[in-house]
Design an enzyme around this catalytic site. Structure first.
Site, PDB file in Angstrom:
ATOM      1  N   LYS A   1      -1.575   0.462  -5.230  1.00  0.00           N
ATOM      2  CA  LYS A   1      -3.020   1.366  -4.999  1.00  0.00           C
ATOM      3  C   LYS A   1      -3.574   1.386  -5.144  1.00  0.00           C
ATOM      4  O   LYS A   1      -2.989   2.189  -6.554  1.00  0.00           O
ATOM      5  CB  LYS A   1      -2.021   2.821  -3.595  1.00  0.00           C
TER       6      LYS A   1
ATOM      7  N   ASP B   1       6.566   9.689  -3.251  1.00  0.00           N
ATOM      8  CA  ASP B   1       5.694  11.296  -4.050  1.00  0.00           C
ATOM      9  C   ASP B   1       4.876  11.721  -3.926  1.00  0.00           C
ATOM     10  O   ASP B   1       3.605  10.838  -3.540  1.00  0.00           O
ATOM     11  CB  ASP B   1       5.954  10.922  -5.311  1.00  0.00           C
TER      12      ASP B   1
ATOM     13  N   ASP C   1       3.005   7.502   1.635  1.00  0.00           N
ATOM     14  CA  ASP C   1       3.700   7.277   0.782  1.00  0.00           C
ATOM     15  C   ASP C   1       4.882   8.100   0.164  1.00  0.00           C
ATOM     16  O   ASP C   1       5.450   9.240   1.200  1.00  0.00           O
ATOM     17  CB  ASP C   1       1.977   7.944  -0.006  1.00  0.00           C
TER      18      ASP C   1
END
Ligand SMILES: [Zn+2]
Length: 207
Positions: A131, A33, A31
């Site tokens: 997601k 951030d 991922d």
């Protein structure tokens, strides 16, 4: 597969990375951030970028274990019109160069520019890539011949973990400073820092 394909930026050195790492391949899905950079909300500029401590070491360890590095990131900021897809790609190119400068080659950044409620124009869509849907991971696996059951994912939210589990990623790591002892799915574990995650990957893949 879905009608709305997820988008990706492929690293300039991808061809060489793939030649050096013949299929069947394994990957570490990251991922962005909250894992790569501190989540200052809709980060898309150099000025707002603050690397999470340990991210380059984690990637170096993973790459050393033969894991390809693939970023998977929801980019609702594009959907909301906060920055353009072109802005995002230019920023992502810079990010890949920064990793290279630290001796780490990212293979690709997959991103979802959509949002089911807040998207503007063509970005207003219920897609299979945002997601917790697994679309980005599945498409990357198909494109690069990645064996998901032997791959890893690290994310800082439950929706990252859900995307990984749904896609069939063998090992997922939830990065969270809070104690997340309970409720982890099989194959999932918890790390408080990137260094802790690095050690988990180092130990597990070495065995
Ligand atoms: Zn999407």
């Amino acid at each position: 597969m879905n009608a709305v394909a997820s988008r990706y930026f492929e690293d300039v050195g991808a061809a060489l990375t793939l030649v050096n790492q013949p299929a069947p391949r394994r990957a570490l899905f990251l991922d962005r951030d909250g894992v790569i950079n501190v989540d200052h909300a809709y980060v898309h500029t150099v000025e707002r970028t603050e690397w999470l401590p340990g991210i380059f070491d984690l990637c170096e360890t993973a790459a050393g274990q033969g894991l390809l590095l693939v970023v998977v990131t929801n980019q609702a900021g594009i959907a909301r019109g906060l920055y353009s897809e072109a802005d995002f790609i230019a920023y992502t190119r810079w990010m890949h160069e920064e990793f290279q400068r630290h001796g780490v080659s990212l293979l690709a950044t997959y991103y979802c520019p959509h949002h089911p409620d807040a998207g503007l124009g063509p970005y207003l869509v219920r897609c299979d890539c945002r997601k917790p849907a697994p679309g980005m991971i599945l498409e990357a696996a198909q494109r690069y011949g990645i064996i998901l059951s032997e791959s890893w994912l690290i994310g800082n939210s439950r929706s990252d973990i859900a995307a990984g589990v749904t896609a069939g990623v063998g090992q997922t790591v939830l990065l969270s400073a809070a104690d997340e002892g309970g409720g982890m799915e099989p194959g999932s574990c918890h790390a408080r820092t990137l260094e802790e995650a690095r050690q988990i990957i180092d130990r597990s893949v070495s065995q």
